[in-house]
Design a protein around this motif. Structure first.
Motif, PDB file in Angstrom:
ATOM      1  N   ASN A   1       0.887  -1.255   0.063  1.00 29.15           N
ATOM      2  CA  ASN A   1       0.087  -0.131   0.045  1.00 29.15           C
ATOM      3  C   ASN A   1       0.933   1.333  -0.067  1.00 29.15           C
ATOM      4  N   PRO A   2       1.022   1.872  -1.207  1.00 31.00           N
ATOM      5  CA  PRO A   2       2.083   3.047  -1.134  1.00 31.00           C
ATOM      6  C   PRO A   2       1.723   4.128  -0.192  1.00 31.00           C
ATOM      7  N   ASP A   3       0.550   4.164   0.252  1.00 27.99           N
ATOM      8  CA  ASP A   3       0.366   5.265   1.469  1.00 27.99           C
ATOM      9  C   ASP A   3       1.303   4.844   2.784  1.00 27.99           C
ATOM     10  N   ASN A   4       1.608   3.607   3.003  1.00 34.44           N
ATOM     11  CA  ASN A   4       2.486   3.259   4.021  1.00 34.44           C
ATOM     12  C   ASN A   4       4.157   3.279   3.652  1.00 34.44           C
ATOM     13  N   ILE A   5       4.376   3.826   2.589  1.00 35.07           N
ATOM     14  CA  ILE A   5       6.025   4.020   2.299  1.00 35.07           C
ATOM     15  C   ILE A   5       6.669   4.861   3.250  1.00 35.07           C
ATOM     16  N   GLU A   6       7.926   4.552   3.916  1.00 32.93           N
ATOM     17  CA  GLU A   6       8.543   5.185   4.775  1.00 32.93           C
ATOM     18  C   GLU A   6       9.954   5.599   4.195  1.00 32.93           C
ATOM     19  N   PHE A   7      10.528   6.660   4.848  1.00 33.06           N
ATOM     20  CA  PHE A   7      11.922   7.073   4.415  1.00 33.06           C
ATOM     21  C   PHE A   7      12.666   6.125   5.310  1.00 33.06           C
ATOM     22  N   PHE A   8      13.710   5.392   4.595  1.00 29.05           N
ATOM     23  CA  PHE A   8      14.562   4.557   5.361  1.00 29.05           C
ATOM     24  C   PHE A   8      15.857   5.210   5.659  1.00 29.05           C
ATOM     25  N   GLY A   9      16.389   6.007   4.635  1.00 26.46           N
ATOM     26  CA  GLY A   9      17.759   6.654   4.768  1.00 26.46           C
ATOM     27  C   GLY A   9      18.383   6.748   3.387  1.00 26.46           C
ATOM     28  N   PHE A  10      19.900   6.856   3.687  1.00 30.16           N
ATOM     29  CA  PHE A  10      20.699   7.061   2.510  1.00 30.16           C
ATOM     30  C   PHE A  10      21.373   5.910   2.114  1.00 30.16           C
ATOM     31  N   THR A  11      21.367   4.831   2.579  1.00 29.20           N
ATOM     32  CA  THR A  11      22.072   3.548   2.335  1.00 29.20           C
ATOM     33  C   THR A  11      21.117   2.430   2.512  1.00 29.20           C
ATOM     34  N   PHE A  12      21.379   1.482   1.514  1.00 26.67           N
ATOM     35  CA  PHE A  12      20.590   0.203   1.333  1.00 26.67           C
ATOM     36  C   PHE A  12      21.054  -0.510   2.620  1.00 26.67           C
ATOM     37  N   ASN A  13      19.840  -1.453   3.016  1.00 23.26           N
ATOM     38  CA  ASN A  13      20.096  -2.116   4.068  1.00 23.26           C
ATOM     39  C   ASN A  13      20.478  -1.555   5.452  1.00 23.26           C
ATOM     40  N   CYS A  14      19.870  -0.212   5.653  1.00 23.46           N
ATOM     41  CA  CYS A  14      20.134   0.494   6.881  1.00 23.46           C
ATOM     42  C   CYS A  14      19.010   0.320   7.713  1.00 23.46           C
ATOM     43  N   GLU A  15      19.075   0.921   9.120  1.00 23.27           N
ATOM     44  CA  GLU A  15      18.057   0.857  10.062  1.00 23.27           C
ATOM     45  C   GLU A  15      17.071   2.084   9.538  1.00 23.27           C
ATOM     46  N   PRO A  16      15.855   1.996   9.380  1.00 22.75           N
ATOM     47  CA  PRO A  16      14.895   2.931   8.637  1.00 22.75           C
ATOM     48  C   PRO A  16      14.929   4.121   9.654  1.00 22.75           C
ATOM     49  N   HIS A  17      14.853   5.394   8.924  1.00 20.59           N
ATOM     50  CA  HIS A  17      14.724   6.555   9.862  1.00 20.59           C
ATOM     51  C   HIS A  17      12.986   6.585  10.111  1.00 20.59           C
ATOM     52  N   GLY A  18      12.319   6.066   9.017  1.00 20.13           N
ATOM     53  CA  GLY A  18      10.911   6.333   9.399  1.00 20.13           C
ATOM     54  C   GLY A  18      10.240   7.422   9.078  1.00 20.13           C
ATOM     55  N   GLY A  19       8.919   7.441   9.140  1.00 19.70           N
ATOM     56  CA  GLY A  19       8.195   8.605   8.891  1.00 19.70           C
ATOM     57  C   GLY A  19       8.271   9.308   7.477  1.00 19.70           C
TER      58      GLY A  19
END
Length: 96
Positions: free
Chosen positions: A50-68
């Motif tokens: 559901n694209p409404d739930n996409i979150e910002f992860f960060g600036f690197t792949f496989n990182c801990e998501p920043h969220g929000g």
């Protein structure tokens, strides 16, 4: 006015989360509440998210998501293949 952030499927990270990368940029987005096998295809993932739930992860792949989300951005998921149906664009626009 909102900034449009187009993203494409990038891969499945080490936590089995689908990850999308900003086209022409450095930001990664994804879903923390959905997991898929490493063999899952982009089409399989696109049918389940559901694209409404996409979150910002960060600036690197496989990182801990920043969220929000950033209320100034609108994230649009652009598939790398053609999606069936005319409603795809309406279903795949989410505010960042």
């Amino acid at each position: 006015m909102k900034n449009i952030v187009p993203v494409r499927f990038f891969g499945i990270d080490g936590f089995n989360r689908p990850v999308f990368k900003e086209i022409g940029g450095k930001r990664y987005y994804g879903f923390t509440n959905l997991v898929f096998s490493f063999e899952a295809s982009e089409a399989d993932i696109m049918q389940e998210i559901n694209p409404d739930n996409i979150e910002f992860f960060g600036f690197t792949f496989n990182c801990e998501p920043h969220g929000g989300r950033n209320p100034r951005n609108k994230v649009i998921i652009i598939p790398t293949f053609e999606m069936p149906g005319e409603d795809f664009q309406l279903l795949n626009v989410a505010e960042d």
